[in-house]
Design a protein around this motif. Structure first.
Motif, PDB file in Angstrom:
ATOM      1  N   ALA A 154       0.831  -1.209   0.000  1.00  0.00           N
ATOM      2  CA  ALA A 154       0.000   0.000   0.000  1.00  0.00           C
ATOM      3  C   ALA A 154       0.863   1.256   0.000  1.00  0.00           C
ATOM      4  CB  ALA A 154      -0.931  -0.007   1.212  1.00  0.00           C
ATOM      5  N   ALA A 155       1.964   1.227   0.754  1.00  0.00           N
ATOM      6  CA  ALA A 155       2.867   2.380   0.787  1.00  0.00           C
ATOM      7  C   ALA A 155       3.534   2.571  -0.573  1.00  0.00           C
ATOM      8  CB  ALA A 155       3.920   2.180   1.877  1.00  0.00           C
ATOM      9  N   ALA A 156       3.935   1.472  -1.216  1.00  0.00           N
ATOM     10  CA  ALA A 156       4.563   1.567  -2.532  1.00  0.00           C
ATOM     11  C   ALA A 156       3.596   2.141  -3.560  1.00  0.00           C
ATOM     12  CB  ALA A 156       5.039   0.185  -2.980  1.00  0.00           C
ATOM     13  N   LEU A 157       2.350   1.703  -3.524  1.00  0.00           N
ATOM     14  CA  LEU A 157       1.358   2.192  -4.486  1.00  0.00           C
ATOM     15  C   LEU A 157       1.066   3.673  -4.276  1.00  0.00           C
ATOM     16  CD1 LEU A 157      -1.136  -0.821  -4.623  1.00  0.00           C
ATOM     17  CD2 LEU A 157       0.812  -0.325  -6.107  1.00  0.00           C
ATOM     18  N   LEU A 158       1.008   4.100  -3.007  1.00  0.00           N
ATOM     19  CA  LEU A 158       0.811   5.525  -2.754  1.00  0.00           C
ATOM     20  C   LEU A 158       1.979   6.333  -3.319  1.00  0.00           C
ATOM     21  CD1 LEU A 158      -0.648   7.940  -1.343  1.00  0.00           C
ATOM     22  CD2 LEU A 158       0.908   7.537   0.565  1.00  0.00           C
ATOM     23  N   HIS A 159       3.195   5.850  -3.111  1.00  0.00           N
ATOM     24  CA  HIS A 159       4.387   6.543  -3.602  1.00  0.00           C
ATOM     25  C   HIS A 159       4.298   6.738  -5.118  1.00  0.00           C
ATOM     26  CE1 HIS A 159       8.605   7.603  -4.063  1.00  0.00           C
ATOM     27  NE2 HIS A 159       8.780   7.535  -2.758  1.00  0.00           N
TER      28      HIS A 159
ATOM     29  N   ALA B 217      11.095   4.522   1.389  1.00  0.00           N
ATOM     30  CA  ALA B 217       9.908   4.018   2.088  1.00  0.00           C
ATOM     31  C   ALA B 217       9.701   4.740   3.411  1.00  0.00           C
ATOM     32  CB  ALA B 217      10.052   2.520   2.326  1.00  0.00           C
ATOM     33  N   TYR B 218      10.743   5.328   3.962  1.00  0.00           N
ATOM     34  CA  TYR B 218      10.615   6.038   5.233  1.00  0.00           C
ATOM     35  C   TYR B 218       9.860   7.353   5.071  1.00  0.00           C
ATOM     36  CZ  TYR B 218      14.029   2.630   6.840  1.00  0.00           C
ATOM     37  OH  TYR B 218      14.687   1.455   7.157  1.00  0.00           O
ATOM     38  N   ASN B 219       9.582   7.743   3.831  1.00  0.00           N
ATOM     39  CA  ASN B 219       8.780   8.947   3.593  1.00  0.00           C
ATOM     40  C   ASN B 219       7.283   8.687   3.699  1.00  0.00           C
ATOM     41  OD1 ASN B 219      11.063  10.458   3.138  1.00  0.00           O
ATOM     42  ND2 ASN B 219      10.975  10.294   0.912  1.00  0.00           N
ATOM     43  N   ILE B 220       6.914   7.439   3.986  1.00  0.00           N
ATOM     44  CA  ILE B 220       5.515   7.069   4.157  1.00  0.00           C
ATOM     45  C   ILE B 220       5.261   6.741   5.621  1.00  0.00           C
ATOM     46  CG2 ILE B 220       3.676   5.495   3.440  1.00  0.00           C
ATOM     47  CD1 ILE B 220       4.645   6.967   1.064  1.00  0.00           C
ATOM     48  N   GLN B 221       4.138   7.212   6.133  1.00  0.00           N
ATOM     49  CA  GLN B 221       3.642   6.795   7.440  1.00  0.00           C
ATOM     50  C   GLN B 221       2.194   6.355   7.277  1.00  0.00           C
ATOM     51  OE1 GLN B 221       5.125   6.215  10.369  1.00  0.00           O
ATOM     52  NE2 GLN B 221       7.075   6.672   9.338  1.00  0.00           N
ATOM     53  N   PHE B 222       1.634   5.809   8.358  1.00  0.00           N
ATOM     54  CA  PHE B 222       0.259   5.318   8.318  1.00  0.00           C
ATOM     55  C   PHE B 222      -0.586   6.002   9.381  1.00  0.00           C
ATOM     56  CE2 PHE B 222       2.294   1.936   6.004  1.00  0.00           C
ATOM     57  CZ  PHE B 222       1.325   1.521   5.092  1.00  0.00           C
TER      58      PHE B 222
ATOM     59  N   GLN C  24      13.909  -0.452  -1.352  1.00  0.00           N
ATOM     60  CA  GLN C  24      13.110  -0.288  -0.146  1.00  0.00           C
ATOM     61  C   GLN C  24      11.656  -0.722  -0.304  1.00  0.00           C
ATOM     62  OE1 GLN C  24      13.670   3.482   1.834  1.00  0.00           O
ATOM     63  NE2 GLN C  24      15.884   3.380   1.647  1.00  0.00           N
ATOM     64  N   PHE C  25      11.195  -0.881  -1.531  1.00  0.00           N
ATOM     65  CA  PHE C  25       9.832  -1.360  -1.762  1.00  0.00           C
ATOM     66  C   PHE C  25       9.816  -2.661  -2.567  1.00  0.00           C
ATOM     67  CE2 PHE C  25       8.697   3.241  -1.251  1.00  0.00           C
ATOM     68  CZ  PHE C  25       7.762   3.094  -0.234  1.00  0.00           C
ATOM     69  N   VAL C  26      10.337  -2.604  -3.802  1.00  0.00           N
ATOM     70  CA  VAL C  26      10.180  -3.720  -4.730  1.00  0.00           C
ATOM     71  C   VAL C  26      10.859  -4.979  -4.218  1.00  0.00           C
ATOM     72  CG1 VAL C  26      10.649  -4.544  -7.065  1.00  0.00           C
ATOM     73  CG2 VAL C  26       9.962  -2.154  -6.695  1.00  0.00           C
ATOM     74  N   ASN C  27      12.111  -4.899  -3.858  1.00  0.00           N
ATOM     75  CA  ASN C  27      12.858  -6.092  -3.483  1.00  0.00           C
ATOM     76  C   ASN C  27      12.331  -6.761  -2.217  1.00  0.00           C
ATOM     77  OD1 ASN C  27      14.315  -5.472  -5.747  1.00  0.00           O
ATOM     78  ND2 ASN C  27      16.138  -4.769  -4.668  1.00  0.00           N
TER      79      ASN C  27
ATOM     80  N   GLY D   7      17.584  -0.880   2.765  1.00  0.00           N
ATOM     81  CA  GLY D   7      16.841  -1.759   1.887  1.00  0.00           C
ATOM     82  C   GLY D   7      17.659  -2.941   1.409  1.00  0.00           C
ATOM     83  N   ILE D   8      17.100  -3.701   0.481  1.00  0.00           N
ATOM     84  CA  ILE D   8      17.687  -4.940  -0.005  1.00  0.00           C
ATOM     85  C   ILE D   8      18.144  -4.731  -1.443  1.00  0.00           C
ATOM     86  CG2 ILE D   8      17.191  -7.359  -0.540  1.00  0.00           C
ATOM     87  CD1 ILE D   8      15.103  -7.176   1.784  1.00  0.00           C
ATOM     88  N   THR D   9      19.409  -4.969  -1.706  1.00  0.00           N
ATOM     89  CA  THR D   9      19.968  -4.654  -3.014  1.00  0.00           C
ATOM     90  C   THR D   9      19.527  -5.665  -4.069  1.00  0.00           C
ATOM     91  OG1 THR D   9      21.980  -5.967  -2.731  1.00  0.00           O
ATOM     92  CG2 THR D   9      22.010  -3.697  -1.878  1.00  0.00           C
ATOM     93  N   ALA D  10      19.588  -5.232  -5.314  1.00  0.00           N
ATOM     94  CA  ALA D  10      19.257  -6.120  -6.424  1.00  0.00           C
ATOM     95  C   ALA D  10      20.221  -7.302  -6.479  1.00  0.00           C
ATOM     96  CB  ALA D  10      19.288  -5.340  -7.735  1.00  0.00           C
TER      97      ALA D  10
END
Length: 477
Positions: A109-114, A133-138, A169-172, A194-197
């Motif tokens: 949901a956070a990724a889609l909002l971004h 991803a840290y730019n999103i809160q709930f 930070q989102f996709v991986n 985050g997790i690298t490719a």
């Protein structure tokens, strides 16, 4: 916006910036007597004024996608505004959570909002300069974007500067769950950026290359990043220009793909099927619900912390009984998925987050102050610990007195359920291990609780195998 208390500054010095905002030279966030103030440096103030003037800016706030803001005059700002700079004030978010505490559904949901926010901004020639991803809160289960200074005027041909960060930070993290069936929370917590490719590509199978999206966003990116690393120190690579239509297409394609991802799971959940496999009889269930509802109605907490929230049954009951909002915490990923979906579907002020109570999120990042620990961020007025304590004391070998102290320290009022060793759940827990818990008893629990709190009400359930206790912490506890 909100934050835990800001780090202490030397007497006579301005307050220290909160959280990770000290990293951003363009502007920092301060918590001043409960007010959330963002100071914008002179270097980007003109660009940001263009953002403020764009119609999309206010539309995003009105739609709840972007946290609200008010421009402050220098006279109205409680801290100094740099020459040529400006200041904003934001509303306080009740609870700050981090991506490594989110369920799959929450991270998606956070990724889609971004992505949606970026697409909307591009219509007015505004872009996002990062993909954090840290730019999103709930607020409840509703994501909201909080970093206004990530919004910048769009310049023709510029690529998406935040693409790699968005993937890491989102996709991986989402792909680890969707493709491998592995929850990424512990890894993400240990790798805050985050997790690298490259790391993800090493874990995925050859068959995953047959997915165009996975090949493009993981395998190809890993190859390009490795190539760039090998060429470090050589000629600076030329960054190709991307037409606005091309950038829009990339964002839309990513959005459509991520919206269709689901966690790979075999459906097995320790507590996600709790209501079916550990059901109270109707009378005991009714007694328990009545006790909890009465306790919540008496306290009427602004924020209630539901420890071991499971799928959210008692979170919903608490909201119906007068709680302003509920922060749920559980370590079962399937239960969290169900709880988050329930909150979304009902538009509830209920945010379930991942928490291993025996190993809660610590203070992390630079100087251990960039990401605050769970307890520092949790300003609850009341807690529920229903069928929770024995998982710490017996399931994780946490001394009973320490487990009780930890729960009471999280909120001044609460309800704790004590589960006796005669209960079938504990009988199963001890079936394959030695019972070394000689001090685990109702009498011992009551004595420990009484040293820290007043027991204001109690209720026996299931012939005394379970007992509910309402408590109020003593002022000096």
């Amino acid at each position: 916006m909100t934050s835990p208390p800001a780090p202490l500054s030397a007497p006579g010095q301005p307050p220290a910036p909160v959280g990770g905002s000290f990293r951003d030279p363009a502007g920092q966030v301060f918590d001043v007597d409960g007010r959330i103030i963002r100071v914008v440096s002179a270097t980007i103030a003109d660009d940001f004024r263009q953002v403020l003037a764009a119609p999309a800016y206010q539309h995003l706030i009105d739609d709840g996608w972007l946290i609200g803001s008010q421009v402050l005059s220098a006279a109205a700002c409680p801290i100094a505004v740099p020459d040529g700079g400006m200041a904003l004030e934001h509303p306080r978010i009740p609870f700050i959570s981090y991506p490594y505490e989110w369920s799959f559904a929450a991270l998606r949901a956070a990724a889609l909002l971004h992505l949606d926010l970026h697409l909307k901004c591009l219509e007015d020639d505004i872009t996002l300069c990062d993909g954090s991803a840290y730019n999103i809160q709930f607020i409840g289960a509703r994501p909201v974007f909080i970093d206004h200074l990530s919004l910048r005027p769009y310049r023709d041909g510029e690529p998406w500067a935040g693409y790699r960060q968005f993937c890491e930070q989102f996709v991986n993290p989402l792909l680890i769950s969707a493709k491998l069936g592995v929850a990424p929370n512990a890894w993400y917590r240990g790798a805050l950026e985050g997790i690298t490719a490259a790391d993800l590509a090493a874990m995925l199978k050859w068959r995953h290359r047959l997915s165009w999206n996975t090949f493009w966003h993981v395998f190809l990116q890993a190859r390009l990043q490795n190539k760039a690393t090998r060429q470090a120190g050589g000629a600076v690579p030329k960054v190709p220009k991307v037409a606005k239509s091309g950038l829009t297409a990339i964002l839309r394609q990513l959005r459509n793909w991520l919206a269709g991802l689901t966690p790979k799971t075999d459906g097995v959940s320790t507590w996600g099927d709790y209501r079916d496999s550990h059901r109270y009889d109707a009378a005991a269930e009714g007694q328990k619900r009545d006790f909890v509802a009465a306790a919540v109605a008496q306290v009427r907490p602004d924020t209630l912390l539901d420890l071991g929230c499971n799928v959210g049954d008692y979170a919903v009951l608490a909201l119906d009984s007068g709680a302003g909002r509920v922060i749920g915490a559980d370590a079962d990923h399937l239960a969290l998925e169900r709880a988050f979906s329930r909150s979304q579907d009902g538009n509830l002020d209920f945010l379930p987050v991942y928490l291993d109570a025996a190993n809660p999120s610590p203070g992390q990042g630079w100087n251990l102050a960039e990401r605050d620990d769970f307890a520092a961020r949790t300003r609850a007025d009341m807690s529920l610990g229903l069928a929770f304590l024995h998982h710490l004391a017996i399931g994780r070998n946490i001394p009973l007195d320490q487990a009780v102290d930890w729960i009471i320290a999280l909120a001044p009022h609460g309800v704790i359920e004590f589960v006796d060793k005669r209960d079938p759940m504990i009988v199963r827990m001890l079936a394959l291990r030695e019972d070394i818990f000689t001090d685990y008893s109702r009498q011992r629990f009551e004595a420990i609780l009484a040293t820290k709190a007043r027991i204001t009400a109690s209720q026996e359930l299931l012939d005394g195998h379970r007992v509910l206790y309402q408590f109020a912490a003593k002022p000096d506890a």
